[in-house]
Design a protein around this motif. Structure first.
Motif, PDB file in Angstrom:
ATOM      1  N   MET A  57      37.922 -42.436   6.381  1.00  0.00           N
ATOM      2  CA  MET A  57      38.062 -41.342   7.333  1.00  0.00           C
ATOM      3  C   MET A  57      39.521 -41.207   7.766  1.00  0.00           C
ATOM      4  N   ILE A  58      40.011 -39.985   7.807  1.00  0.00           N
ATOM      5  CA  ILE A  58      41.393 -39.741   8.213  1.00  0.00           C
ATOM      6  C   ILE A  58      41.462 -39.694   9.744  1.00  0.00           C
ATOM      7  N   LYS A  59      42.260 -40.579  10.324  1.00  0.00           N
ATOM      8  CA  LYS A  59      42.368 -40.674  11.781  1.00  0.00           C
ATOM      9  C   LYS A  59      43.359 -39.639  12.319  1.00  0.00           C
ATOM     10  N   THR A  60      43.338 -39.478  13.642  1.00  0.00           N
ATOM     11  CA  THR A  60      44.135 -38.425  14.287  1.00  0.00           C
ATOM     12  C   THR A  60      45.619 -38.555  13.978  1.00  0.00           C
ATOM     13  N   LYS A  61      46.181 -39.749  14.137  1.00  0.00           N
ATOM     14  CA  LYS A  61      47.612 -39.939  13.887  1.00  0.00           C
ATOM     15  C   LYS A  61      47.952 -39.707  12.417  1.00  0.00           C
ATOM     16  N   GLU A  62      47.031 -40.077  11.556  1.00  0.00           N
ATOM     17  CA  GLU A  62      47.240 -39.844  10.132  1.00  0.00           C
ATOM     18  C   GLU A  62      47.231 -38.349   9.823  1.00  0.00           C
ATOM     19  N   LYS A  63      46.336 -37.620  10.466  1.00  0.00           N
ATOM     20  CA  LYS A  63      46.289 -36.166  10.285  1.00  0.00           C
ATOM     21  C   LYS A  63      47.613 -35.522  10.696  1.00  0.00           C
ATOM     22  N   GLU A  64      48.178 -36.027  11.783  1.00  0.00           N
ATOM     23  CA  GLU A  64      49.446 -35.471  12.272  1.00  0.00           C
ATOM     24  C   GLU A  64      50.564 -35.704  11.266  1.00  0.00           C
ATOM     25  N   ARG A  65      50.614 -36.927  10.703  1.00  0.00           N
ATOM     26  CA  ARG A  65      51.647 -37.233   9.698  1.00  0.00           C
ATOM     27  C   ARG A  65      51.442 -36.399   8.438  1.00  0.00           C
ATOM     28  N   ILE A  66      50.187 -36.286   8.020  1.00  0.00           N
ATOM     29  CA  ILE A  66      49.885 -35.512   6.812  1.00  0.00           C
ATOM     30  C   ILE A  66      50.260 -34.051   7.007  1.00  0.00           C
ATOM     31  N   ALA A  67      49.897 -33.488   8.166  1.00  0.00           N
ATOM     32  CA  ALA A  67      50.208 -32.080   8.452  1.00  0.00           C
ATOM     33  C   ALA A  67      51.717 -31.849   8.450  1.00  0.00           C
ATOM     34  N   LEU A  68      52.471 -32.781   9.017  1.00  0.00           N
ATOM     35  CA  LEU A  68      53.927 -32.660   9.057  1.00  0.00           C
ATOM     36  C   LEU A  68      54.514 -32.697   7.653  1.00  0.00           C
ATOM     37  N   GLU A  69      54.024 -33.622   6.827  1.00  0.00           N
ATOM     38  CA  GLU A  69      54.552 -33.736   5.459  1.00  0.00           C
ATOM     39  C   GLU A  69      54.122 -32.553   4.590  1.00  0.00           C
ATOM     40  N   PHE A  70      52.957 -31.978   4.850  1.00  0.00           N
ATOM     41  CA  PHE A  70      52.567 -30.757   4.142  1.00  0.00           C
ATOM     42  C   PHE A  70      53.586 -29.658   4.404  1.00  0.00           C
ATOM     43  N   LYS A  71      54.022 -29.536   5.672  1.00  0.00           N
ATOM     44  CA  LYS A  71      55.011 -28.511   6.025  1.00  0.00           C
ATOM     45  C   LYS A  71      56.354 -28.795   5.356  1.00  0.00           C
ATOM     46  N   GLU A  72      56.721 -30.071   5.257  1.00  0.00           N
ATOM     47  CA  GLU A  72      58.038 -30.449   4.748  1.00  0.00           C
ATOM     48  C   GLU A  72      58.101 -30.507   3.223  1.00  0.00           C
ATOM     49  N   LYS A  73      57.003 -30.890   2.583  1.00  0.00           N
ATOM     50  CA  LYS A  73      57.070 -31.221   1.159  1.00  0.00           C
ATOM     51  C   LYS A  73      56.328 -30.268   0.222  1.00  0.00           C
ATOM     52  N   MET A  74      55.327 -29.568   0.705  1.00  0.00           N
ATOM     53  CA  MET A  74      54.584 -28.681  -0.188  1.00  0.00           C
ATOM     54  C   MET A  74      55.456 -27.498  -0.600  1.00  0.00           C
ATOM     55  N   ASP A  75      55.296 -27.072  -1.836  1.00  0.00           N
ATOM     56  CA  ASP A  75      56.040 -25.930  -2.365  1.00  0.00           C
ATOM     57  C   ASP A  75      55.384 -24.645  -1.849  1.00  0.00           C
ATOM     58  N   TYR A  76      55.911 -24.127  -0.745  1.00  0.00           N
ATOM     59  CA  TYR A  76      55.268 -22.989  -0.082  1.00  0.00           C
ATOM     60  C   TYR A  76      55.332 -21.722  -0.939  1.00  0.00           C
ATOM     61  N   ASP A  77      56.424 -21.559  -1.666  1.00  0.00           N
ATOM     62  CA  ASP A  77      56.537 -20.396  -2.552  1.00  0.00           C
ATOM     63  C   ASP A  77      55.426 -20.407  -3.595  1.00  0.00           C
ATOM     64  N   GLU A  78      55.136 -21.603  -4.111  1.00  0.00           N
ATOM     65  CA  GLU A  78      54.073 -21.725  -5.110  1.00  0.00           C
ATOM     66  C   GLU A  78      52.717 -21.430  -4.485  1.00  0.00           C
ATOM     67  N   LEU A  79      52.504 -21.873  -3.245  1.00  0.00           N
ATOM     68  CA  LEU A  79      51.257 -21.560  -2.550  1.00  0.00           C
ATOM     69  C   LEU A  79      51.088 -20.054  -2.372  1.00  0.00           C
ATOM     70  N   LEU A  80      52.183 -19.379  -2.074  1.00  0.00           N
ATOM     71  CA  LEU A  80      52.146 -17.927  -1.871  1.00  0.00           C
ATOM     72  C   LEU A  80      51.925 -17.163  -3.172  1.00  0.00           C
ATOM     73  N   ASN A  81      52.231 -17.808  -4.308  1.00  0.00           N
ATOM     74  CA  ASN A  81      52.044 -17.142  -5.603  1.00  0.00           C
ATOM     75  C   ASN A  81      50.580 -16.824  -5.883  1.00  0.00           C
ATOM     76  N   CYS A  82      49.678 -17.612  -5.279  1.00  0.00           N
ATOM     77  CA  CYS A  82      48.250 -17.369  -5.498  1.00  0.00           C
ATOM     78  C   CYS A  82      47.839 -16.061  -4.839  1.00  0.00           C
ATOM     79  N   MET A  83      47.335 -15.119  -5.642  1.00  0.00           N
ATOM     80  CA  MET A  83      46.953 -13.793  -5.137  1.00  0.00           C
ATOM     81  C   MET A  83      45.489 -13.735  -4.695  1.00  0.00           C
ATOM     82  N   ARG A  84      44.780 -14.864  -4.814  1.00  0.00           N
ATOM     83  CA  ARG A  84      43.360 -14.932  -4.455  1.00  0.00           C
ATOM     84  C   ARG A  84      42.514 -13.996  -5.331  1.00  0.00           C
ATOM     85  N   CYS A  85      42.955 -13.757  -6.562  1.00  0.00           N
ATOM     86  CA  CYS A  85      42.263 -12.802  -7.434  1.00  0.00           C
ATOM     87  C   CYS A  85      40.935 -13.342  -7.961  1.00  0.00           C
TER      88      CYS A  85
END
Length: 445
Positions: free
Chosen positions: A1-29
């Motif tokens: 189970m992912i704990k609260t503090k772990e969720k906070e770290r994961i959420a922060l690293e998602f913002k810092e490390k995920m390729d947001y441009d690539e996420l936006l490329n998905c047109m949901r087609c």
């Protein structure tokens, strides 16, 4: 189970490390939906589709949802087959997004001691060290040859294992003796006029459990006119690490492989395992942010070539190749097709064999459910996917099922075992079949 503090770290690293441009490329087609095995087998659950997973990744980055256990479960259930990539009109690199997200979650989610111990043993103390893989597979060989295997089966001990592992034990190839595993070649001359100088990526499991297929690969290359260099300092490709949230270890292994092959001065680096090849091709992406290694990784990746591609390039399909009359079908390695973009080459080689009637399997490029260790850690979904694959296999009436990846080979043999078809259908790696066809025609041993 992912704990609260772990969720906070994961959420922060998602913002810092995920390729947001690539996420936006998905047109949901939704073009990816029919190609996704987990979407289909889950009853068309959007959460288990590429589109749904990308939406969750983006929602975590945007702060709209927490990176909770449902998000982790969705990502864990993904095979990573990348069948969604060729059909995506926007060219979304889903495989890269999956690796990024898994790495962030697994590096920040505290594991239980048993899970942590297993991951440490597998990812840090076994696969990066070829001698330990040799020792481990030697024990398997001893179990097979000593009579322990027969005792284990007759005594009923195997009944204490899950059905998948029990069946898999039956389909494992016979492991060579330790002396053979340690006596591997480093340089081989062609058996015909030399056309190319190549290096061979021998891999870890391929050069132990599947050593005979590696030997067949090198023999085919020599028949095709290749001088072969096999660097003895190469190691595991890192695919298992990269797909399982261990990207830093994958980068470490990649650098060691680049060093091992840089001095070879060859035309190509040949692979015979679709999963390994796709990850090796991606070294340029893996190390794109490392100034010291970026160009070296790009040079390395540009030389990767699957054995079927180089054989076709060297006109091996024009050699005398024949086998006794039989129906043959082909199951694509997901990563060979979707990662290395190698699709027609295996088919052309198989169709060139006299005596073979080639029948294309319906949905041949849909994953068989192997996916590295997926068939062990996600056994239920894997077996559902395999059952569907076996239905398509039986429709071909083939006596020989060919694939180009060790995991796929084991999985198809597992399916044959589960269906009770071991006396009527065999599964083989394509290089083993091609060598059989060549030596049958040319009376060469």
């Amino acid at each position: 189970m992912i704990k609260t503090k772990e969720k906070e770290r994961i959420a922060l690293e998602f913002k810092e490390k995920m390729d947001y441009d690539e996420l936006l490329n998905c047109m949901r087609c939704g073009f990816c939906l029919p190609s996704c095995p987990t979407y289909i087998e889950s009853g068309m659950d959007e959460a288990h589709s590429p589109r749904g997973r990308i939406a969750m990744m983006k929602a975590v980055v945007d702060g709209d949802i927490e990176p909770n256990d449902d998000v982790k479960r969705s990502l864990d259930l993904c095979l990573g087959c990348r069948a969604c990539e060729p059909v995506c009109p926007s060219g979304v690199k889903y495989g890269h997004l999956l690796e990024q997200s898994r790495d962030i979650i697994y590096q920040n989610n505290k594991q239980s001691l048993p899970v942590k111990a297993v991951r440490s043993m597998v990812f840090h103390n076994l696969f990066p060290k070829q001698n330990r893989i040799i020792n481990a597979t030697s024990l398997l060989g001893f179990y097979q040859r000593s009579g322990l295997q027969k005792i284990a089966r007759k005594s009923g001990i195997m009944n204490f294992f899950p059905d998948t592992l029990k069946s898999m034990e039956k389909v494992l190839p016979t492991v060579p003796k330790k002396k053979q595993l340690k006596s591997r070649p480093t340089h081989l001359l062609p058996l015909q006029n030399q056309k190319k100088k190549v290096a061979f990526f021998s891999g870890c499991l391929m050069d132990t459990i599947f050593m005979s297929t590696n030997d067949a690969t090198m023999k085919l290359l020599r028949y095709a006119g290749c001088e072969i260099v096999i660097p003895n300092t190469q190691n595991c490709c890192g695919a298992l690490h990269g797909h399982s949230g261990e990207r830093n270890k994958a980068k470490e292994l990649a650098k060691k492989n680049i060093l091992a092959f840089e001095k070879a001065q060859v035309d190509y680096i040949i692979t015979n395992a679709g999963g390994c090849g796709a990850f090796l091709v991606d070294y340029d992406y893996l190390l794109k942010d490392d100034p010291e290694w970026k160009e070296r990784a790009t040079e390395f990746s540009s030389k990767i070539k699957d054995i079927t591609s180089v054989l076709l390039e060297l006109d091996f399909h024009k050699e005398r190749l024949s086998l006794p009359d039989q129906i043959v079908t082909y199951q694509d390695s997901c990563h060979l097709k979707n990662g290395q973009k190698t699709f027609m080459e295996p088919r052309k080689l198989l169709q060139s064999i006299q005596g073979v009637t080639y029948v294309e399997m319906e949905d041949a490029s849909r994953c068989c459910g192997s996916a590295g260790i997926y068939n062990i850690v996600e056994s239920e979904m894997s077996m559902r996917i395999l059952d569907s694959k076996m239905e398509q296999t039986k429709k071909t009436n083939a006596k020989t099922v060919v694939t180009a990846n060790p995991g796929c080979l084991l999985q198809m043999n597992l399916g044959i075992e589960r269906e009770g078809l071991t006396r009527s259908i065999r599964a083989v790696h394509i290089v083993d079949l091609l060598l059989e066809a060549y030596e049958t025609s040319n009376h060469t041993q």
